[in-house]
Scaffold this active site. Sequence first.
Site, PDB file in Angstrom:
ATOM      1  N   TYR A  99      -1.600   1.031  10.642  1.00 37.06           N
ATOM      2  CA  TYR A  99      -1.750   0.269   9.400  1.00 37.06           C
ATOM      3  C   TYR A  99      -0.560   0.522   8.476  1.00 37.06           C
ATOM      4  CZ  TYR A  99      -3.569  -0.837   4.728  1.00 37.06           C
ATOM      5  OH  TYR A  99      -3.730  -1.324   3.449  1.00 37.06           O
ATOM      6  N   SER A 116       0.841  -1.194   0.000  1.00 39.24           N
ATOM      7  CA  SER A 116       0.000   0.000   0.000  1.00 39.24           C
ATOM      8  C   SER A 116       0.875   1.241   0.000  1.00 39.24           C
ATOM      9  CB  SER A 116      -0.898   0.023   1.246  1.00 39.24           C
ATOM     10  OG  SER A 116      -1.548   1.271   1.385  1.00 39.24           O
TER      11      SER A 116
END
Length: 251
Positions: free
Chosen positions: A157, A144
Amino acid sequence: MKDAFGLPRSLLVLGGTSEIALATARRLVARRARTVWLAGRPSPALDAAASHLRVLGAEVHTVAFDALDPESHEAVLGKVFAEGDIDMVLLAFGILGDQAHDEREPVAAVRVAQTNYTGAVSAGLVSARALQAQGHGSLVVLSSVAGERARRADFIYGSSKAGLDVFAQGLGDALHGTGVHVMVVRPGFVRSKMTAGLPEAPLTTTPEAVATAIELGLRRRSETVWVPGALRAVMSALRHVPRGVFRRLPV
């Protein structure tokens, strides 16, 4: 074995209910992938995903897999590879967590890290060894852009994805020349069930767009894929913004 365009005939999805993974599987089945293994926690959603791919013409198997149980990974994935060569492993499991909640509840934060990083290290190494033993295959890792630089809004995250990204890059270097190809995929904000209700970021993308980029990356044997491609330049610039300025940006 892969077809003439470098696309897989057989696919193992780790995270069998992931919307990105299923969009990728649908696309590859349309390109002549014939055998798909969906690995995930047993659930109606996993069964429904398998049924959907069968309708598209694939031979689909499900296997019970838990990212939080690394001690089981070698046995579980070993049984899949024992059934025949796997041309591609898509490492697609992960959880977003809730930043505000997880800051107050460290155990919840650790669960994000264990799922997205620790579980991926275990499953990635087991898969890489199996691919190397058969002498060919691709390991595609869903990372990501959140891992590119720490942001106040999602640093728990993001830190887990940063660790995963570095791990996958290093694994790719370790496997270079063995016949095994490692590709890191860095999507931006993906419109999906996981992000439902969250404010969309600039350059928001979709599971289908990520699947298209994965197919192109496989054809090109890319090592890194950004989705959308413009994020590569954006993140390159943001990486060099002074920290005091960066923390005031609406990113």
